[in-house]
Structure formats: structure tokens, C-alpha cells
Design a protein around this motif. Sequence first.
Motif, PDB file in Angstrom:
ATOM      1  N   TRP A 202      45.024  39.391  35.957  1.00 31.14           N
ATOM      2  CA  TRP A 202      44.131  38.463  36.664  1.00 31.14           C
ATOM      3  C   TRP A 202      42.724  39.033  36.676  1.00 31.14           C
ATOM      4  CZ3 TRP A 202      42.251  39.180  42.051  1.00 31.14           C
ATOM      5  CH2 TRP A 202      41.491  38.089  42.487  1.00 31.14           C
ATOM      6  N   LYS A 205      42.290  42.469  35.493  1.00 33.89           N
ATOM      7  CA  LYS A 205      43.093  43.482  36.179  1.00 33.89           C
ATOM      8  C   LYS A 205      44.563  43.300  35.822  1.00 33.89           C
ATOM      9  CE  LYS A 205      40.144  43.041  40.293  1.00 33.89           C
ATOM     10  NZ  LYS A 205      40.172  42.772  41.757  1.00 33.89           N
ATOM     11  N   ILE A 207      48.138  43.249  37.510  1.00 32.80           N
ATOM     12  CA  ILE A 207      48.765  43.066  38.821  1.00 32.80           C
ATOM     13  C   ILE A 207      50.234  43.452  38.665  1.00 32.80           C
ATOM     14  CG2 ILE A 207      49.289  41.474  40.680  1.00 32.80           C
ATOM     15  CD1 ILE A 207      46.320  41.988  40.329  1.00 32.80           C
ATOM     16  N   ASN A 209      53.648  43.831  40.528  1.00 33.43           N
ATOM     17  CA  ASN A 209      54.432  43.453  41.707  1.00 33.43           C
ATOM     18  C   ASN A 209      55.781  44.147  41.712  1.00 33.43           C
ATOM     19  OD1 ASN A 209      52.686  40.785  41.127  1.00 33.43           O
ATOM     20  ND2 ASN A 209      53.136  40.935  43.321  1.00 33.43           N
ATOM     21  N   TYR A 216      52.037  45.325  46.140  1.00 32.54           N
ATOM     22  CA  TYR A 216      51.694  45.227  44.726  1.00 32.54           C
ATOM     23  C   TYR A 216      50.458  46.080  44.470  1.00 32.54           C
ATOM     24  CZ  TYR A 216      47.856  41.851  45.573  1.00 32.54           C
ATOM     25  OH  TYR A 216      46.705  41.238  45.985  1.00 32.54           O
ATOM     26  N   SER A 218      47.028  46.753  41.840  1.00 35.23           N
ATOM     27  CA  SER A 218      46.135  46.279  40.789  1.00 35.23           C
ATOM     28  C   SER A 218      45.616  47.484  40.022  1.00 35.23           C
ATOM     29  CB  SER A 218      44.980  45.474  41.381  1.00 35.23           C
ATOM     30  OG  SER A 218      44.161  46.285  42.221  1.00 35.23           O
ATOM     31  N   LEU A 259      44.852  34.976  45.806  1.00 38.10           N
ATOM     32  CA  LEU A 259      44.466  36.373  45.665  1.00 38.10           C
ATOM     33  C   LEU A 259      43.099  36.661  46.274  1.00 38.10           C
ATOM     34  CD1 LEU A 259      45.755  37.034  42.043  1.00 38.10           C
ATOM     35  CD2 LEU A 259      46.667  37.989  44.149  1.00 38.10           C
TER      36      LEU A 259
END
Length: 959
Positions: A202, A205, A207, A209, A216, A218, A259
Motif C-alpha cells: 500500500w 509500503k 503491509i 498482517n 501488523y 509496515s 488505513l
Amino acid sequence: MRILLLSLFLLITNLGVSQNPYSITIDKASGLPSNSIYDIFQDSKGFMWFATGKGLCRYDGNKTKVFTADFQTSKSGSCIAEDAFGRIWYCNFDGYLYYVEKESIKALKQPTSLGYFKFGIIKNELFLIQLNAVLVYDLKTLQLKHKHSILDTQIRFCFATKEKFYVLGNLLYELGAKNTIKKHPLPNRFFEEIITPIINTWNGKLIINSKSNSTYYSFENEKFSKHKLNNAPDFIQNTAITDNSIWICTPNGVYKNDLNTTKSKTYFTDQNISFVYKDKQQNYWVSTLNKGVLFIEDFTNNYIDLQPRPQSLALGKNEIFIGAEKDLVYKLNCKTLQTEKIFETESNHSISQIYADTVNDNVFFNSIKFNILDKNNQIKSEFSIAIKDVKKVDDKYFSFAASGLVGIFYIDKNLKSNWDFIYEKNKNINFSGFNQVALLINTNGKSTEYNAINNTIYYATNNGLIAVTNDGKSKEIKHNNETLFLIKIQKYKDKIIGLSTAEKLYCLDSKNKVTVFKLPYFIAKEKFNRFFIRNQYCYLFSENSVYEYDLESKKAQKVMSISNDMEATDVILKNNQLLFATSKGIVIKNRNEIGNYPKPKLILNEIQINGKRREIEEINQLNPEENDITINYSVLSFIPNENYRVSYTINNSGWKTLDENDKNLKLSSLSSGNYTIQLAIIYNNEKTELQTIQFEIKKPFWLNTFFLIGMGILFLVLIYSFYKWQILKLKRKNELQLEKVNLEKNLNQSKLKAIKSQMNPHFFYNALNTIQSFILSNDKKQAVNYLSKFSTLTRTILEMTEKDLVSITEEIKTLSLYLDIEKVRFNDDFNYEIFADSNVDADNIKIPSMFLQPFVENAVKHGLLHQTEEKKLKIHFEKVADQIKISIDDNGIGRKKSHELNQIKNNKHQSFATNAMQNRVNLLNQFTQKNISIEYIDKQNQNNQSLGTTVVFVIPIIY
């Protein structure tokens, strides 16, 4: 008690706006091979791809094509991607990669499998995790290009961005396009918090999880940051990032977490969600593990989930009244979209007809009974009558169509109307009800409408369309002198539009003239099961679609597709919003946005020549025998279940429409020549997405120019040869004719020679001397007898010159005359004998005229004349098979002795018999195609002394 319960009911309101958006389900009933969907992808053409429990499949909005093969280790998988060459890749859960190319699935040659891990496609390279290594394949050749060593036994997850391939193990490995590897240490206690990781990207980045908690990380600029999700579930199956939100897919729905703001929403809590995908047309696709794929145009509030399902809609002043199943009536606030129950019973009856009286603030609807609600939602009246339709006539009266009768009724008796006369005339005090009168009884009313232009109420009934005027007269309205069976009628301005039981539309003007309702071509062939007129628009409901037809502009457009799991029954237009009553609830659409829907796309999948696939660029020129062509295409609809017809034309001829269920254009046994084939989608009565295919089928060699020129030359040569042959034939014919003439001439000359031989001067001199001697010796008897024979012979010879053939009897007679005359010259030492066998038909069998006489003369003149002893001549006719054999036998000096004597007298003497007669025989054989033969037999004793000559003739029998 009933009033109390109703009052308590009205105090309760239902704010029934559901969190779930309106969705269309694509599942096995729609053609999917399985309802278990693990991944979703849209390719560069626009096709949707689903990784299902039974293999990879492609979806065009209507049809599904499954790509599987027996060589696959398993068919279920995930991680769908597309390379730069248009191939679609996915990995099965055994860790083996497969790709679709040229409409068939193939396998990547890989050494082994480490289990299911995501692969990566970056530019023209494919990254694949293997044991202790990452393999890099060249996508152009599909050959192994590089092998990167990664000595890590704890590989947890792989993920690819547009530029890099990441491997999460004990470290985070970052592989770039230049064959470089960067190793990033993980934060402390990373795998205690991220037990089972899921990676997405995203805004540049990573992400990361965890499947089991809300934590989570980044990763950006080589740094890890720790975060928390709000309202995270206990178990996460998958994640997807779109719209700046992370979508948490769980067995109990999908959680949308913003986010940026950390706000969250939950959808489809009754579904087992595996993935969320947003396509290029901004539509959403949600995959489930048990119910297929959910298609959602948007997640805004465009849907009201009403259960039991709504059936009918009526527009009030500022609200919409909804008749539903299970005897429910809702009131929907048009501004807030909040619903309120205003009527409910314990019945399972469906309210399929509802009408709002905006003048008196009443609501009419039919459930078990016909009910009238006042403005306070109180039951004003209820009556046991099954009313199917209600329409306003004027401020006082309403027309109604019911089972068993049709008529009018009023609410306020104090009002005045020009229909009062009809009401009073038909009023029956014994007929209980709701201030109604029956205008027609013993008839099933289906629908009603009032036309103020001609002051007529129309009723659609089982007995036809009936028109009733306020003077009490009624009559049936027919079309082409045939009864109209209509199920629904609606008014627009001065016209009545009706839908027949045959699903056709008719239009009735104010003069009661009925015509077929004209619709644009692209929907004219549709079958409609219901229709509604809202303002200036007519909404037509077919099995698969709802169309809007503008009654002013005469334009039409599709406003909604109807999926297999949904039924639409009514529509209301309010504030430019369309509200549809469907089996899933109230679907809301903005009229202004209908035309902004993505247009369908026409895609040519493959072309087959004589059953074999060929690339389009390879069909510019085809051989003469390559004339069976199949074009397989897809109509890509970006909204599911929207069907569009495809038309085609060949060499700018007329357009023809193809069957929408068969996506193949088959052209068989095409003749040679140039072809331009065009295909187009019929969209809103226009042709769009024009696709053109051009090719040439070569002429067979016998139609090529050089071959035709050669054949032309050969033809001319043949004509010339035939001409020459005919000329030669004619020349030959003329030569044969000339030869025949010459032959006849020669034959006649031969005959003349025979006559001349018979009648030569020497013969005449001898004959006349003999007669003279008889006269001088005063032997008158002999002179007269001899002269008679001479004259008879002369006459006979002259007669025979006119004939080609004579009978044997005639020939014997002539020879006898001749020999009798010659016998006188020899005194008494010459005797002759002429006889024919008994089997010889002397009177009918023919021989050439003057044929034997020269040979007889030759025997007398050259054989017997110089014989000193008794002279004998014998002529014998006999039949041998189918021939006549004639023998002339003499006992003369023979041919040799005669020739010697002739040479002494005349060195130039030539025998007539051996030359002229042989020539005549040859001419006869040639002219008559007969085989006449002559044989000379020289008779001799033991001392070789001549005993005479025998001439034998063999002549075919002629009648």
C-alpha cells in the motif's frame, strides 16, 4: 384488541438500511465449476479470472470457460497473474505453476515444489521460490535465467510488487531486477506477533498482517513499523488492500479497515470470505469459499435489504409504500431511506398490488382482503374481494379490476362527478362492499386504466379489452378484428399501453385504434413479463434485464440486469432515483449514472482454419482448401448477466445477428477471393466495438491468370485443330466422293469395254458375213434365225448397259445368244454347255452385268479358235455357302500357247481378260465393298501339254 396491537406496532420503526451493499451472485448456477473461490484477477483485456476449487476459469460477465488438464497435480490454487505476453498464470496448492496460452493450459517446467507459495512476475521475469533458492525464468523463452541462493529453512511467505520480489523467512529478502539480493533483519519478537504472515502493499509500503491477531507491520525505506487494527477478528484468511483500506477476509464476513482513519465496517457476516478485488471499472468482486463470487458495483448505500421480499411499490407524497410477502406493508422515507412497517398480519399472503391515493391520503392494497389505510396508517375499510388493480378516474371515483367483476368505487360520497349517473344506474343495494358498483360481472378483471381525453375507463379482462364510457355503454376493443388478451394496461398522456399474454406491447389511442407498440430494434425481439410507466419513461421487464424507454425521445437503454438469483417485480421513479422491488430487497439506482456504465467489449479469442487454431496475423493468405473458418469471440460485459447481441457483415453486405448463446461465427466452404469480416456489438441500438478481420483465399491453380491464359491458348489450339480436322475430314470426304465418281467412271468404262468387246467391229464383221453367206446360199431360214439371234443379243447388251446387276438367268440367256452366234463360225466342231445347280436361285441371285461375257469371248477367241480338234466350252453355276461359284472351262490351246501366237501377230497385244477384267473386278470390290475373286487354272496332261483353261469366279450372293 386488534386496534391496540396495531397501535403498538406503529410505535415500532425499523431502520432497515443494511450494512450489506447490493450484490449479484456468480456461482455454480451461473456456470462456475465450483462455489469455492480462492483468488480473483482481471486481465489486460478485461476478463475476470477466478481460481476455484476445480481449476482456473475465465468469466466474461455471462459465460465461464474452465482451463484444466489431466497433467495437473491438483486443480485448486491461487495467485493469478498476467505476464507481458498475455499469458495468465496461477499456482496450485501443491506449488506447481500453470499458465493459459492460446486458449489452453500448460505447465511450467520446474524441478520440484516447496509447497504453495506465491510466485512473482516482474517485467519479463518470473520469480519462483524453491528449496534454498529463488529461480528466475525468462518469460519470453520460459527458460531458467538465474538461480539465487537463499539458505533459509523458515520460509513463511512470498510477495511481489511491480519492482521487487520479497521472501519472508528468518530475514526479509528483497530481490531486484538486477539480480541483487538485500537482506533485512526482522524486528524482535516478530514471529511471536506475526505467527502466520500475509503480505500486501500500500502506497509503496509492505503491509504484513498476522492471521491470528490485530497486529501488523509496515515496511518502508528498510524500516519496520508496528500497527494495530481496530475491530480485528480472531482469524484472518486473507487480506486485500484497495481504496486506502485493508480488507480482512474471514469465515464470518469481510472487515474494511481504513488505513488512514482507522475506521472500520463489516459486510457479509454470513459469508465465508476469501478475497476482495476491485477491477478497472471500479467494481468490487468478493470471493467466498462456499457461495461463489459476489459482484458489487459500489459499497455506498444503494440497497435496502427488506425481508420478507418486497413485491409492489406505490409513490405517495413524500414516501414510497411497499407491499411485501407475508402480508407486510412498509413505508419508505424518500429522504432518509428509512423503512417503517405500517401493516402486518400473520398471513403468508403476498401483497402484489398497492395504490397510493395522494388526494385523500389513503393506501389501497389487496392481501387476504381488500384494505384501505388512512393517513394515520389505520385500517379504514377491509372487504373480501380480490382486487388486482386500482386506478384514479377523478377526485371522487376509482376504477378497479377484480376476480369476477370490474367496476368503480368512491371514498367521499359528498363529491360530485360526471360518473354519478353510471354509479346510480348500476347500484345494487343487495351487493355489499366498499361503495362500489359492478360495471361488468362474470368476468375476471386483470388491469384497469382511465383516459380523460375520451372519458373512457378501460378494463383488461379474460374476455378481452373492454371500454366503458360514462353514458353506460361498453364495447370490446379489438386488434385486426381479434380479441386482445392483456394482463396490464397503463396510461401515458392520451394513449393506453398494454402488455398481452403473448408478452407483446400494444398502443391504444383516444379513438380506440390499436397498433403494435414500436420499440427500438435492439429490444424489439425481447419478451417482457411486466412493464410500468413512470413519468415519461416506460420500464420494460424481461427475463434478464430491465429497459427504460423514453416515450418522448423514443430512445431506450438498459438500466439493470437481472441475475439468476434475483427477480424484479416493480419500479418507482422519485427524485431521479430508480427504486426496484426485487427478491433481494430494494435496489436503488441513479438515473443520471445509468449511461455511465462501462460499455461491453468484443474480444476475438481465436480463429480456427479447418478446425486448427491460427493466429490472426497468420491468415492474411489462405490456400484454396483452407475455406472453413470459425471465429470464436467473447462479449465482455463488465456488469454480470448483461447479454448483448453480436452482428456481422461480410464484404460490406447486410448485417446479420448471431445467436447470443453461441459465441462462434462459422463460415463454411468459402470460395476464393478477398474477405473483410466485421463484427460489432449491438449496444443501445448502435453498433460498437467494431472488429475487422481481413484475409484472402487464393484461387485454385486452375483459376490463376497464367493457367487461364494457358488454357485459353490450349482451347484456341484445340479449336484450330478441330477446324483443321474438319477441313481435312471434308477434304477426305470430297476425295472419297471424287474417288467414288472416278470409280464409277472407271467401272462404266470397264463396262463399256466389255460392250465394245462384245460389239467390236470384228465381231460385227464376222456376224454380218455369216448372215451374207446364208443369204447368198439362199438359206433364208438360217439367215433369218441367225439375224434374229444377232438382233436379240444386240438389244440385250444395250439393255444390260443400263443395269449394274443382272440375274443369273439373264446372264445365261445373254451368253447363250452370244455362243450360238459364235458357234456358226466353227461349223459343227464347237459345243458349249451352260447349267446351274438346283440349289441356285437363278432368277433372284444377281451378278454384275456384262461380267462373264469377256471371259467367255476370251475362251472362244484365244483358246478354242486355234484348237484343231473338237472344241468344248462349259459354264457352271454353283452355290458354295453364301457365295456363287462360276466356272468357265474350255479345252482350247491354253493361255501360254495363245500368248505366243498373239506375240507373233502383234508384239503390243495385251489380253483384255487379264487386264481390263481384272481392273473391273478390283473396281467392283472397291466400289461395292464385296470380295469378288478370279482364279485361272491351266489344265495340263502328264507330258505338260495343255488341256485347256478354267476360269473360276467366286462372287458373294447378292439379291
